[in-house]
Design an enzyme around this catalytic site. Structure first.
Site, PDB file in Angstrom:
ATOM      1  N   LYS A   1       0.866  -1.260  -0.079  1.00  0.00           N
ATOM      2  CA  LYS A   1       0.085  -0.096   0.112  1.00  0.00           C
ATOM      3  C   LYS A   1       1.109   1.338  -0.016  1.00  0.00           C
ATOM      4  CE  LYS A   1      -4.118   1.947   2.889  1.00  0.00           C
ATOM      5  NZ  LYS A   1      -4.865   1.436   3.811  1.00  0.00           N
TER       6      LYS A   1
ATOM      7  N   SER B   1     -10.127  -0.987   6.872  1.00  0.00           N
ATOM      8  CA  SER B   1      -9.598  -1.290   5.363  1.00  0.00           C
ATOM      9  C   SER B   1      -8.554  -2.424   5.109  1.00  0.00           C
ATOM     10  CB  SER B   1      -8.896   0.233   5.328  1.00  0.00           C
ATOM     11  OG  SER B   1      -9.714   1.166   5.204  1.00  0.00           O
TER      12      SER B   1
ATOM     13  N   SER C   1      -9.763   2.056   2.104  1.00  0.00           N
ATOM     14  CA  SER C   1      -8.323   2.689   1.651  1.00  0.00           C
ATOM     15  C   SER C   1      -7.329   1.528   1.275  1.00  0.00           C
ATOM     16  CB  SER C   1      -7.807   3.264   2.966  1.00  0.00           C
ATOM     17  OG  SER C   1      -7.353   2.534   4.068  1.00  0.00           O
TER      18      SER C   1
END
Length: 465
Positions: free
Chosen positions: A82, A179, A155
């Protein structure tokens, strides 16, 4: 086995092939980069692809393995991160145009630990702005590979899409209100939100310090276990990280035998779609057949903490963004601006009431786990919503609270959770359940996940070839 058959393997399955020299890290990485090039123009899961670095790391891993040096089960496995984890020499924007030119000088602790374990970094994955709810208006959101008209799961959206679509073998995400678990439910994956403090947050862009959790997004509970065992443990650079030891992987069996699993029928059914309820009943049957003990419990009321979550998060986000907001407010998107503005406007007394509610809920959850090993819950009360339905949630505080009622309370309390595929909606979209455990009991979560996946195949379904 040809490279075209490899992209949907579990990371551990691929590790066995690598160590038996049936495939090489170089071959796998080349195939994965080619697949990203072929598919990600439509999926938009990657913020950046680090092809040159990936091939360098793959060649290094191959040379070491040829010499008999195996660093870990993740040695030579291509994964992705991420885009809120600092990566030395690689931009880390956190879904924010204002940070698009930020190039860290060092890796986040979790990135360094996976690198030292021999994992190959394919690139950085798209995410919502600042790890809050919505992508920045200038960003292109990832598309759900199961159905592009539906949510990808908050997210860690790029993590969910890339891992589900066979564009990496696992990814590393973060979870502040759900998330990790939302993208797993939306994309048919397994994700682990550890106990708060179990994994260092050093070098990770902060949304809300006391709510942020870092964990793996994978294709199986076994892969989640191996990822967690690599990244967990105390880090002197993060004084909030716990002095925990690594999980004893060989001692974790894939069985429900003797595990006490809490069931709160009212909590699992009130406002929960029938398809989710039916899926949970199937999971209960697997637990029962596997020797688990279903126990009727009453979960502490989650309504206050889930209703308070945005204000709780907003105060901490305002602190995290104090260097750039409100000074550069025009460069922020509307959702993150609204969150921070709300946090800045909240009075100290009101925030203290929120903290007291959180402490009360946490204490009650700790007490519940004194006589319980696991708690079963949905991830959300319905399958992944359409983009139109998701937009409407932002205008309805109660509907938004319902969405996060099974996830955000455990960010507030810090208890670990594992999200697992547990069936499909009539639309064909995957749906997810989760187990919650006492603090520090990630081994029990992984055991339960492996036990479920030993006798079911929901986690092996793929969105396309």
């Amino acid at each position: 086995m040809s490279s075209s058959e490899l992209h949907y393997l579990e990371a551990y399955e691929l590790s066995l092939l690598i160590r038996s020299r049936r495939v090489s890290p170089v071959e796998i990485t080349e195939a994965m980069l080619a697949r990203i090039g072929q598919l990600d123009g439509d999926l938009h899961s990657y913020a950046s692809v680090t092809a040159e670095l990936a091939m360098d790391q793959a060649r290094e891993a191959e040379q070491e393995l040829m010499r008999g040096q195996c660093r870990s089960p993740l040695h030579g496995i291509p994964i992705a991160y991420k885009d809120l984890f600092c990566t030395a020499g690689v931009p880390t924007a956190g879904g924010m145009p204002i940070r698009s030119q930020f190039v860290p000088q060092e890796d986040a602790t979790v990135v360094a630990r996976l690198r030292d374990a021999g994992a190959v970094m394919l690139g950085k994955l798209q995410m919502t702005e600042g790890a809050f709810a919505i992508h920045h208006p200038e960003s292109t959101p990832p598309n759900n590979p199961w159905n592009a008209g539906h949510w990808t799961g908050a997210s860690s959206s790029g993590c969910g899409v890339a891992t589900a679509a066979g564009l990496c073998y696992a990814s590393l995400g973060s979870d502040t209100g759900g998330s990790i678990r939302f993208p797993c439910a939306a994309n048919g994956l397994t994700g682990l939100k550890p106990t708060w403090g179990r994994v260092s947050r050093y070098g990770a862009l902060e949304l809300a310090a006391s709510l942020d959790h870092i964990g793996p997004i994978t294709r199986s509970a076994r892969d989640a276990l191996f990822m967690l065992s690599t990244i967990a443990g105390h880090d002197p650079r993060d004084p909030t990280s716990s002095p925990s030891v690594c999980l004893e992987i060989p001692g974790i069996e894939d069985s429900f035998r003797g595990l006490r699993v809490g069931i709160d029928e009212a909590w699992l059914t009130e406002g929960v779609d029938p398809v989710i309820q039916e899926a949970l009943q199937q999971v209960m049957a697997v637990i029962r057949d596997g020797g688990g003990l279903l126990q009727v419990v009453r979960v502490p009321d989650t309504r206050a903490v889930s209703a308070n979550w945005e204000a709780h998060c907003g105060v901490q986000a305002a602190v995290a963004h104090a260097d750039t907001y409100p000074q550069h407010a025009p460069q922020y998107g509307p959702a993150l601006s609204r969150l921070i503005d709300g946090g800045r406007a909240l009075s100290g007394m009101d925030y203290q009431h929120i903290l007291l509610d959180a402490q009360c809920f946490t204490g009650k959850m700790d007490a519940l786990f004194k006589d319980l090993d696991l708690l079963l819950a949905p991830v959300q009360p319905y399958a992944a919503p359409t983009h139109e339905q998701l937009a409407n949630l932002a205008q309805d505080a109660e509907a938004n609270r319902r969405l996060i009622q099974f996830t955000s309370p455990f960010n507030i309390s810090g208890h670990p959770c594992i999200s697992l595929p547990c069936g499909f909606a009539e639309s064909g979209l995957p749906i997810g359940c989760q187990f919650i455990a006492g603090k520090g009991e990630e081994g029990v979560l992984c055991r339960a996940g492996m036990a479920l996946q030993q006798v079911t195949d929901w986690h092996r379904a793929r969105p396309f070839a």
